[in-house]
Design a protein around this motif. Structure first.
Motif: not given
Length: 243
Positions: A64-66, A71-76, A79, A172
């Protein structure tokens, strides 16, 4: 008290005035410390510190980890069901770029920070900029983030929410890859060091391999200016070559 270690010729006038204001508030009384400091030197590798207990660190499936910071910021940003996500809660995303000289991690956005769409805003951000100028870090180069990206009136970070925040924050930090990490307040200290701020302060920690220090949130310092002297010691510790 120790000196500033910053030469005014290396920073612009506005930054110099911010740094001077912070030093005066913090009780700095000499211009030169007992030994030179290379503030721009990348943080040296630290010996492994005791792991945060699993109950604090939490766990999230790696699937589940970008894969990267973008990708993490887009997920934040999209989500549902993240910590403090409540009906009517407002989402505030991090600011800054990868490999920043310093990452600032606060607890969650205030109403003013929600209004401005920044993890730090208003008087808290003004004071944070003075703190950054005092250690020769341009505010625009710092990475700003919060444990939870939502402001929910009356909500508190505790229990399961804090555990989930700790896991997300570690992802992060790992993806942002800052040189140093400054934790603002009790919740980030508990989440990422396993200790409340009162006992996490005054020590070098290592979070995802990053040199880390915990200190007071600027909003606390605005209410209790006498603690600025302690916060200055924390900043010196963060930028020192010790530990």
């Amino acid at each position: 008290m120790g000196g500033t270690g910053v030469t005014v010729s290396e920073i612009d006038r506005a930054s110099a005035m911010q740094a001077l204001g912070w030093w005066l508030d913090s009780g700095v009384d000499v211009a030169v410390g007992e030994s030179p400091r290379d503030w721009r030197r990348a943080a040296s590798a630290l010996p492994a510190s005791p792991a945060v207990p699993a109950a604090v660190a939490g766990a999230r499936p790696s699937a589940a980890s970008p894969a990267d910071l973008a990708a993490f910021r887009a997920w934040l940003a999209a989500e549902p069901g993240l910590p403090l996500d409540r009906p009517g809660a407002r989402r505030v995303l991090p600011h800054g770029g990868e490999s920043a000289p310093l990452m600032l991690m606060a607890d969650f956005p205030s109403p003013q920070e929600c209004a401005e769409g920044r993890p730090l805003a208003g008087d808290s951000w003004v004071l944070a900029q003075r703190m950054l100028a005092a250690i020769d870090i341009a505010p625009e180069t710092a990475y700003l983030a919060t444990l939870a990206c939502f402001h929910a009136p009356g909500a508190r970070l505790d229990g399961g929410d804090l555990e989930r925040c700790a896991t997300l924050a570690r992802d992060h930090i790992r993806l942002a890859r800052p040189e140093r990490l400054l934790l603002f307040g009790d919740a980030p200290a508990r989440a990422l060091t396993g200790h409340p701020l009162a006992t996490a302060r005054g020590k070098i920690h290592r979070v995802e391999g990053v040199r880390t220090v915990a200190t007071f949130h600027p909003r606390w310092l605005l209410q209790r200016p006498a603690d600025k002297a302690l916060a200055w010691k924390d900043l010196l510790l963060l930028m020192s070559e010790e530990g």
